[in-house]
Design a protein around this motif. Structure first.
Motif, mmCIF file in Angstrom:
data_model
loop_
_atom_site.group_PDB
_atom_site.id
_atom_site.type_symbol
_atom_site.label_atom_id
_atom_site.label_comp_id
_atom_site.label_asym_id
_atom_site.label_seq_id
_atom_site.Cartn_x
_atom_site.Cartn_y
_atom_site.Cartn_z
ATOM 1 N N VAL A 138 0.714 -1.151 0.089
ATOM 2 C CA VAL A 138 -0.083 0.017 0.026
ATOM 3 C C VAL A 138 0.960 1.260 0.022
ATOM 4 N N ASN A 139 0.617 2.135 -1.140
ATOM 5 C CA ASN A 139 1.532 3.283 -1.209
ATOM 6 C C ASN A 139 0.670 4.524 -0.690
ATOM 7 N N GLU A 140 -0.553 4.542 -0.587
ATOM 8 C CA GLU A 140 -1.315 5.718 -0.426
ATOM 9 C C GLU A 140 -2.786 5.354 0.117
ATOM 10 N N VAL A 141 -3.554 6.020 0.957
ATOM 11 C CA VAL A 141 -4.928 5.593 1.622
ATOM 12 C C VAL A 141 -5.460 6.985 1.464
ATOM 13 N N LYS A 142 -6.508 7.147 0.934
ATOM 14 C CA LYS A 142 -7.477 8.269 0.978
ATOM 15 C C LYS A 142 -8.785 7.822 1.515
ATOM 16 N N GLU A 143 -9.226 8.419 2.748
ATOM 17 C CA GLU A 143 -10.493 7.942 3.418
ATOM 18 C C GLU A 143 -11.206 9.401 4.102
ATOM 19 N N GLY A 144 -12.280 8.820 4.253
ATOM 20 C CA GLY A 144 -13.232 10.530 4.644
ATOM 21 C C GLY A 144 -14.968 9.936 4.771
ATOM 22 N N ALA A 145 -15.357 10.953 4.630
ATOM 23 C CA ALA A 145 -16.869 10.908 4.976
ATOM 24 C C ALA A 145 -17.406 12.111 4.217
ATOM 25 N N ILE A 146 -18.904 11.894 4.052
ATOM 26 C CA ILE A 146 -19.665 13.091 3.294
ATOM 27 C C ILE A 146 -20.633 13.192 4.175
ATOM 28 N N ARG A 147 -21.002 14.411 4.660
ATOM 29 C CA ARG A 147 -22.179 14.656 5.526
ATOM 30 C C ARG A 147 -23.072 15.657 4.940
ATOM 31 N N SER A 148 -24.497 15.558 4.970
ATOM 32 C CA SER A 148 -25.427 16.436 4.446
ATOM 33 C C SER A 148 -26.788 16.514 5.091
ATOM 34 N N ASP A 149 -27.114 17.842 5.336
ATOM 35 C CA ASP A 149 -28.457 17.946 5.850
ATOM 36 C C ASP A 149 -29.514 18.431 5.073
ATOM 37 N N GLY A 150 -29.093 18.344 3.560
ATOM 38 C CA GLY A 150 -30.309 18.672 2.642
ATOM 39 C C GLY A 150 -29.884 20.220 2.231
ATOM 40 N N LYS A 151 -29.431 21.176 2.935
ATOM 41 C CA LYS A 151 -29.156 22.546 2.577
ATOM 42 C C LYS A 151 -27.813 22.863 2.245
ATOM 43 N N SER A 152 -26.954 22.030 3.168
ATOM 44 C CA SER A 152 -25.385 22.109 3.052
ATOM 45 C C SER A 152 -24.785 20.818 2.960
ATOM 46 N N GLN A 153 -23.640 20.637 2.800
ATOM 47 C CA GLN A 153 -22.725 19.519 2.608
ATOM 48 C C GLN A 153 -21.331 19.643 2.913
ATOM 49 N N THR A 154 -20.928 18.758 3.673
ATOM 50 C CA THR A 154 -19.372 18.805 4.106
ATOM 51 C C THR A 154 -18.575 17.520 3.639
ATOM 52 N N ARG A 155 -17.482 17.667 3.120
ATOM 53 C CA ARG A 155 -16.641 16.553 2.452
ATOM 54 C C ARG A 155 -15.392 16.755 3.211
ATOM 55 N N GLU A 156 -15.006 15.580 3.988
ATOM 56 C CA GLU A 156 -13.711 15.581 4.836
ATOM 57 C C GLU A 156 -12.980 14.483 4.197
ATOM 58 N N GLU A 157 -11.573 14.722 3.707
ATOM 59 C CA GLU A 157 -10.781 13.571 3.406
ATOM 60 C C GLU A 157 -9.317 13.558 3.820
ATOM 61 N N ASN A 158 -8.767 12.610 4.461
ATOM 62 C CA ASN A 158 -7.457 12.429 4.868
ATOM 63 C C ASN A 158 -6.620 11.510 3.899
ATOM 64 N N VAL A 159 -5.494 12.138 3.678
ATOM 65 C CA VAL A 159 -4.393 11.281 2.806
ATOM 66 C C VAL A 159 -3.577 10.880 3.746
ATOM 67 N N LEU A 160 -3.109 9.383 3.685
ATOM 68 C CA LEU A 160 -2.002 8.714 4.411
ATOM 69 C C LEU A 160 -1.139 8.063 3.625
ATOM 70 N N ARG A 161 0.255 8.182 3.812
ATOM 71 C CA ARG A 161 1.301 7.611 3.253
ATOM 72 C C ARG A 161 2.141 6.720 4.166
ATOM 73 N N PRO A 162 2.998 5.859 3.986
ATOM 74 C CA PRO A 162 3.751 5.114 4.764
ATOM 75 C C PRO A 162 4.839 6.091 5.221
ATOM 76 N N ASP A 163 5.348 6.265 6.398
ATOM 77 C CA ASP A 163 6.346 6.937 6.886
ATOM 78 C C ASP A 163 7.618 6.174 6.866
ATOM 79 N N ASN A 164 8.723 6.537 7.369
ATOM 80 C CA ASN A 164 10.164 5.971 7.222
ATOM 81 C C ASN A 164 10.214 4.384 7.954
ATOM 82 N N ASP A 165 9.247 4.275 8.869
ATOM 83 C CA ASP A 165 9.101 3.161 9.391
ATOM 84 C C ASP A 165 8.015 1.895 8.955
#
Length: 407
Positions: A231-258
Motif C-alpha cells: 500500500v502506497n497511499e490511502v484516502k479516506e473520509g466522509a460526506i455529511r449532508s443535511d439537505g441544504k449544506s454538505q461537508t466532505r472531509e478527506e485524509n491522505v495517508l502515506r507510509p513513513d520511514n518505518d
C-alpha cells in the motif's frame, strides 16, 4: 472546464456547456504571465450529450509573445453514435494558420449493456501530413446486480507506424449490498521481459450509512522488488449532508520511514445553498509539506479556495472564486491572495447567452490585476426533425431542441 475543476474541488452546479469548448486558460510564455483574450462562438445545443452542436474558439496573446491558436469542434449524435472532433491550428512561419493537432472520439452503444469508446489523437509530421499519435479504446459493460466492468487500452505507434499497446486498465465494480459498493482497478504497463505486467492497483469502497452520511476509502498499491503489493497511499473520509449544506472531509495517508501509514494531507470542503441558484463553497487544504518542500511534521493550512455563486432577478449568474495560499518565501505570514476568477453568464429571451470569464493574478504593484478576459456566445438552434434512415431501418428520434448534422 468549470471553476471548481480549475481549483481541484467538486463542481459547482453550473449550466451545461459544450464539453469540447476550449478550456479557459492563462498562457505562460518566456517565464512570464501573458494576458490572453479569446472569443468563442457556439452554434447548437449547449453541451447535452444527446444533442449535436458545433463550436469555434481562438486564443491570442495581447502582448504577441505566444503563438496564436484557433480550434474548430463538433459534437454529432446520429444513428446511435456520438462523434466528437476537435481540430487545432497554429500560426506557421509564413504567418498563416496551419493544422497542428486533431482529436476524434467515437462512442457507440453496442447493446443494452455495453458501450464502446475510441479516442484517436493526430499530429502533423515535418511535411505537414496528418499522423496518428495515440489510440485509446474503452469498453464498459453493465453486469447483473448493479456491477460494472470497464477495460481501457492505450496504444502508440512504433518506429514502423504499427500500434503497440502501452497501457491497459481493468476496473471491476460490484454492489456488495444496497449500501456498499466496491471497486478494484488494475493498471498494466510494459515490463522488462516484454508484454504488459501489473504496475498499480486501486481499491475503493463506498458505504452509505444513512441519508446524511456516506463513508469512503480508496487505497493505492504498488509492487515491491519481489512482486508483492504494498500500500502506497490511502484516502479516506466522509460526506455529511443535511439537505441544504454538505461537508466532505478527506485524509491522505502515506507510509513513513518505518512503514506506518501516517496522515500527510487533509481536505475539507463545505458547500451551502441559501436560495435556489445562490451557493457558496469553501475548500481548505492542509498538508505536512509546506511550499518549498519543508516537512513541518504536522498539518498546516496551505490553501483556501472560496467560490460564491449568485443569480439576480434578471437571470444573470455570477460566480466568483478567490484563492489564497502560503508564500514559499514567507511561511509565517499565513495565506495570501494568489488569484481570482469571475464567471458571468447572461441569458437573453431568444435563447442566446453571453458568457465572460475574467482571470486575475497578483501584480508587481500589489493586489490582483486582470490578466485575461475570455468571452463566449452560445446560440441554441431551433429543433429539427431529421430522417437519417437507411433503407429498411427506422427513423432516428430527435428530441425537442436537438439538432443533428449529417456526416
Amino acid at each position: 472546464m468549470d471553476i471548481a475543476a480549475r481549483h481541484h474541488c467538486p463542481r459547482l452546479r453550473m449550466p451545461p456547456r459544450p464539453q469540447a469548448c476550449i478550456a479557459w486558460a492563462v498562457v505562460f510564455c518566456l517565464g512570464s504571465l501573458v494576458p490572453v483574450l479569446r472569443a468563442q462562438t457556439t452554434d447548437g445545443a449547449s453541451g447535452d450529450g444527446d444533442k449535436s452542436w458545433t463550436a469555434s474558439g481562438q486564443q491570442q496573446s495581447t502582448s504577441g509573445n505566444s503563438n496564436p491558436t484557433r480550434t474548430q469542434e463538433s459534437h454529432v449524435v446520429e444513428n446511435g453514435r456520438v462523434i466528437d472532433k476537435e481540430s487545432t491550428e497554429r500560426v506557421g512561419p509564413d504567418g498563416r494558420y496551419e493544422p497542428y493537432l486533431d482529436t476524434e472520439k467515437e462512442s457507440v452503444k453496442v447493446d443494452a449493456h455495453t458501450t464502446r469508446t475510441i479516442n484517436r489523437t493526430f499530429v502533423r509530421d515535418s511535411d505537414g501530413r496528418k499522423t496518428l499519435m495515440q489510440v485509446t479504446e474503452e469498453e464498459t459493460r453493465t453486469l447483473p446486480g448493479g456491477g460494472q466492468k470497464s477495460t481501457r487500452t492505450t496504444s502508440n505507434p512504433d518506429a514502423n507506424g504499427q500500434l503497440q499497446m502501452v497501457q491497459k486498465e481493468i476496473q471491476d465494480t460490484k454492489q456488495i449490498s444496497p449500501d456498499v459498493q466496491e471497486s478494484k482497478t488494475t493498471v498494466f504497463t510494459p515490463s522488462a521481459n516484454g508484454g504488459l505486467a501489473p504496475s498499480l492497483e486501486r481499491e475503493e469502497r463506498d458505504t452509505h450509512r444513512n441519508d446524511h452520511l456516506t463513508e469512503f476509502k480508496k487505497s493505492t498499491s504498488l509492487p515491491d522488488s519481489n512482486g508483492n503489493w504494498v500500500v502506497n497511499e490511502v484516502k479516506e473520509g466522509a460526506i455529511r449532508s443535511d439537505g441544504k449544506s454538505q461537508t466532505r472531509e478527506e485524509n491522505v495517508l502515506r507510509p513513513d520511514n518505518d512503514g506506518r501509514m501516517t496522515v500527510v494531507g487533509r481536505t475539507v470542503n463545505r458547500e451551502s445553498e441559501s436560495s435556489p441558484g445562490n451557493r457558496q463553497r469553501t475548500t481548505e487544504t492542509y498538508s505536512t509539506n509546506v511550499p518549498g518542500g519543508v516537512d513541518e511534521g504536522r498539518l498546516s493550512l496551505s490553501e483556501r479556495v472560496n467560490s460564491v455563486q449568485t443569480v439576480s432577478t434578471d437571470g444573470k449568474q455570477v460566480t466568483q472564486t478567490h484563492t489564497e495560499a502560503r508564500n514559499p518565501g514567507q511561511l509565517d505570514t499565513g495565506l495570501r491572495p494568489t488569484g481570482q476568477t469571475i464567471d458571468i453568464i447572461r441569458t437573453g429571451p431568444d435563447g442566446r447567452s453571453q458568457e465572460q470569464h475574467i482571470t486575475e493574478s497578483p501584480v508587481p504593484s500589489g493586489g490582483l490585476g486582470v490578466v485575461s478576459v475570455d468571452t463566449r456566445q452560445v446560440t441554441t438552434t431551433p429543433s429539427l426533425t431529421v430522417d437519417t434512415r437507411k433503407p429498411g431501418t427506422a427513423a432516428v428520434k430527435v428530441n425537442p431542441g436537438e439538432t443533428t448534422k449529417p456526416r
